[in-house]
Design a protein around this motif. Structure first.
Motif, short mmCIF file in Angstrom:
data_model
loop_
_atom_site.label_atom_id
_atom_site.label_comp_id
_atom_site.label_asym_id
_atom_site.label_seq_id
_atom_site.Cartn_x
_atom_site.Cartn_y
_atom_site.Cartn_z
N GLY A 1 0.82 -1.20 0.00
CA GLY A 1 0.00 0.00 0.00
C GLY A 1 0.85 1.25 0.00
O GLY A 1 2.09 1.19 -0.10
N PRO A 2 0.24 2.41 0.14
CA PRO A 2 0.98 3.67 0.16
C PRO A 2 1.61 3.94 1.52
O PRO A 2 1.23 3.33 2.52
CB PRO A 2 -0.09 4.71 -0.17
N SER A 3 2.58 4.84 1.54
CA SER A 3 3.15 5.37 2.80
C SER A 3 3.68 4.29 3.72
O SER A 3 3.51 4.35 4.95
CB SER A 3 2.10 6.22 3.54
N GLY A 4 4.34 3.27 3.15
CA GLY A 4 4.96 2.25 3.98
C GLY A 4 4.03 1.17 4.49
O GLY A 4 4.43 0.35 5.31
N LEU A 5 2.78 1.14 4.00
CA LEU A 5 1.84 0.10 4.42
C LEU A 5 2.01 -1.15 3.57
O LEU A 5 2.33 -1.08 2.39
CB LEU A 5 0.40 0.60 4.29
N PHE A 6 1.77 -2.32 4.18
CA PHE A 6 1.65 -3.56 3.42
C PHE A 6 0.73 -4.50 4.17
O PHE A 6 0.47 -4.34 5.37
CB PHE A 6 3.01 -4.19 3.09
N PHE A 7 0.20 -5.51 3.46
CA PHE A 7 -0.84 -6.37 3.98
C PHE A 7 -0.47 -7.83 3.72
O PHE A 7 0.10 -8.16 2.68
CB PHE A 7 -2.18 -6.07 3.29
N THR A 8 -0.78 -8.70 4.69
CA THR A 8 -0.58 -10.14 4.53
C THR A 8 -1.88 -10.85 4.89
O THR A 8 -2.54 -10.50 5.86
CB THR A 8 0.55 -10.66 5.43
N GLY A 9 -2.25 -11.86 4.09
CA GLY A 9 -3.49 -12.57 4.32
C GLY A 9 -3.30 -14.06 4.43
O GLY A 9 -2.55 -14.66 3.64
N ASP A 10 -3.97 -14.67 5.41
CA ASP A 10 -3.94 -16.13 5.57
C ASP A 10 -5.37 -16.61 5.78
O ASP A 10 -6.32 -15.98 5.35
CB ASP A 10 -3.02 -16.53 6.72
N GLY A 11 -5.54 -17.75 6.44
CA GLY A 11 -6.87 -18.30 6.63
C GLY A 11 -7.66 -17.66 7.75
O GLY A 11 -8.85 -17.96 7.92
N THR A 12 -7.03 -16.78 8.54
CA THR A 12 -7.73 -16.14 9.66
C THR A 12 -8.13 -14.70 9.35
O THR A 12 -8.72 -14.05 10.20
CB THR A 12 -6.83 -16.15 10.91
N GLY A 13 -7.78 -14.21 8.18
CA GLY A 13 -8.05 -12.82 7.84
C GLY A 13 -6.79 -12.18 7.27
O GLY A 13 -5.95 -12.86 6.69
N PHE A 14 -6.69 -10.87 7.43
CA PHE A 14 -5.47 -10.21 6.96
C PHE A 14 -4.98 -9.20 7.98
O PHE A 14 -5.76 -8.64 8.76
CB PHE A 14 -5.67 -9.58 5.58
N LYS A 15 -3.67 -8.99 7.96
CA LYS A 15 -3.03 -8.07 8.89
C LYS A 15 -2.49 -6.87 8.12
O LYS A 15 -2.05 -6.99 6.98
CB LYS A 15 -1.89 -8.77 9.65
N VAL A 16 -2.52 -5.73 8.80
CA VAL A 16 -2.01 -4.48 8.23
C VAL A 16 -0.70 -4.15 8.94
O VAL A 16 -0.65 -4.11 10.18
CB VAL A 16 -3.02 -3.33 8.43
N TRP A 17 0.35 -3.90 8.15
CA TRP A 17 1.68 -3.62 8.68
C TRP A 17 2.15 -2.27 8.17
O TRP A 17 1.69 -1.78 7.14
CB TRP A 17 2.68 -4.69 8.24
N LYS A 18 3.10 -1.69 8.89
CA LYS A 18 3.65 -0.40 8.47
C LYS A 18 5.12 -0.32 8.83
O LYS A 18 5.53 -0.72 9.93
CB LYS A 18 2.90 0.77 9.12
N TRP A 19 5.91 0.18 7.89
CA TRP A 19 7.31 0.46 8.16
C TRP A 19 7.43 1.68 9.05
O TRP A 19 6.67 2.64 8.91
CB TRP A 19 8.09 0.69 6.87
N ALA A 20 8.40 1.66 9.95
CA ALA A 20 8.61 2.77 10.88
C ALA A 20 9.30 3.92 10.18
O ALA A 20 10.07 3.72 9.23
CB ALA A 20 9.43 2.30 12.08
N GLU A 21 9.03 5.12 10.63
CA GLU A 21 9.70 6.30 10.12
C GLU A 21 11.19 6.21 10.47
O GLU A 21 11.55 5.78 11.56
CB GLU A 21 9.10 7.56 10.72
N PRO A 22 12.08 6.62 9.56
CA PRO A 22 13.51 6.60 9.88
C PRO A 22 13.82 7.55 11.02
O PRO A 22 13.21 8.61 11.16
CB PRO A 22 14.17 7.03 8.57
#
Length: 429
Positions: A404-425
């Protein structure tokens, strides 16, 4: 190897009260690691007191300094004992817990009791109380609703909605701001893959590709595939789909406002499960263990790559390289030679089969490769070094990864999906 002194010394009992200072009392190795279960134990469960006098200052090798198992910090010197993996790895997970200095070894396994919300060990638990390991990224949210494995996550550019497709035969829409599910569509078949291109959302199901115009809400049903649609990609104005019988292509006709069949690419002997476009080429990975390189201009096969020994699950273009991963537990990096053909320039080995590759940049613009394996882990690597940045854990296989935008990314498995974000430097002064 008996780390406590050998089986022949089991009858030796050290004087734990310190009354016999002439004996070389030995500290229990397992006690130092916080896991001795023997009672009584033949070895010390405390650090020996420092005796005085000349006898105390001599050692078996005649040196003036006393023999030690650890340096002044209390940790074992890497020159003497390097830990259970026998590698000079300063990023190991040993740590000291509480005032009693008990050492706890963290395993790379999520605590089942923590998942259920009732682990009583807290920080002393040997298992992880987190869905990830590593620095620089963190989980923001976990959203569920699907009943089976997620096979696609799509965040169309310029939209505030995220779409997920699942083996439960549904497509769900989510509000990207609130995380609430805003709609469910029953598709009548398991979702094999999903992509978005411009205003279009494409969903592959058995025997068809469904297309939605997200601006006008028009829906199209692209017929032609036989069996499941495993992968899709857009290139040179064509929509390509990897199916059980090869690759199909459609072209949108603006005059008739419809998708029309454009081509059928034959050559693989088993289903095509991965597709990628780059350098005016179409790349296809198959259950027949091969990768085929096609010209986007002529749609003719230019080269067949056969270095993998199992299903080629995912393909990725990065810089001037093609990356491929397989159930043969390898990631191969391909580069073009002077004659234009691809050859392997590097092979990265994993301990488990690989399912998916996804590339992105962190908030310091460093390229990162996300690799989903069939042990329910996603491993994050710096490119091109393949130095590990961290791991993401899940209850089931992660088949869907989306950036996704602004350091976001998503992972999906059989329980749903999780939203992750990279930390600001971290700002440096």
């Amino acid at each position: 190897m008996d780390l406590d002194g050998g089986a022949g010394n089991n009858k030796r009992v050290f004087n734990r009260l310190g009354t016999d200072s002439s004996k070389n009392q030995k500290v229990c190795f397992h006690w130092r690691a916080g896991k001795c279960t023997r009672f009584p134990c033949s070895f010390l469960h405390s650090e020996p007191s420092q005796p005085s006098g000349s006898a105390a200052s001599s050692t078996a090798n005649g040196s003036g300094a006393p023999k030690r198992f650890a340096d002044d910090s209390g940790f074992s010197s890497s020159a003497q004992r390097r830990g259970p993996n026998f590698k000079n790895n300063h990023n190991n997970s040993w740590g000291r817990m509480g005032a009693n200095n008990k050492v706890v070894r963290k395993t790379e396994k999520v605590c089942n009791y923590w998942v259920q919300g009732n682990c009583t060990f807290g920080d002393k638990c040997r298992f992880l109380h987190s869905w990830s390991l590593g620095e620089g990224f963190s989980m923001l949210n976990h959203l569920d609703g699907h009943q089976k494995l997620l096979s696609g996550i799509v965040l169309p550019a310029g939209m505030d909605k995220l779409f997920t497709g699942s083996k439960d035969e549904t497509l769900r829409a989510w509000d990207a701001n609130s995380g609430q599910c805003t709609g469910v569509i029953n598709l009548g078949g398991e979702v094999g893959c999903m992509i978005s291109e411009g205003l279009w959302l494409f969903v592959g199901i058995p025997n068809a590709v469904k297309a939605w115009n997200t601006q006008t809400n028009q829906e199209f049903n692209l017929s032609g595939p036989a069996g499941q649609v495993y992968a899709m990609i857009v290139g040179n104005g064509l929509l390509f789909a990897g199916t059980q019988e090869g690759i199909l292509a459609w072209k949108f006709n603006a005059v008739t406002n419809s998708f029309e069949p454009a081509a059928s690419l034959k050559g693989h002997t088993l289903p095509v499960v991965s597709l990628m476009v780059g350098a005016n080429r179409l790349y296809s990975g198959s259950m027949d263990h091969s990768i085929k390189v096609w010209s986007l201009e002529t749609l003719q096969c230019l080269q067949t790559l056969t270095e993998h020994t199992n299903v080629v699950m995912s393909l990725l273009c990065w810089d001037q390289f093609l990356l491929s991963c397989s159930l043969d537990q390898t990631i191969k990096v391909w580069v073009a030679t002077e004659n234009g053909n691809l050859e392997v320039t590097y092979t990265h080995n994993e301990e488990h089969g690989l399912l998916n590759l996804c590339g992105m940049h962190d908030l310091e613009s460093k390229p990162v490769l996300l690799c989903a394996c069939n042990d329910n882990y996603v491993r994050l690597y710096d490119l091109p070094s393949f130095s590990e940045r961290g791991k993401i854990f899940a209850k089931q296989e992660i088949r869907a990864i989306e950036v996704g935008p602004s350091g976001l990314f998503f992972t999906g498995d059989g329980t749903g999906f999780k939203v992750w974000k990279w930390a600001e430097p971290v700002a440096t002064t």
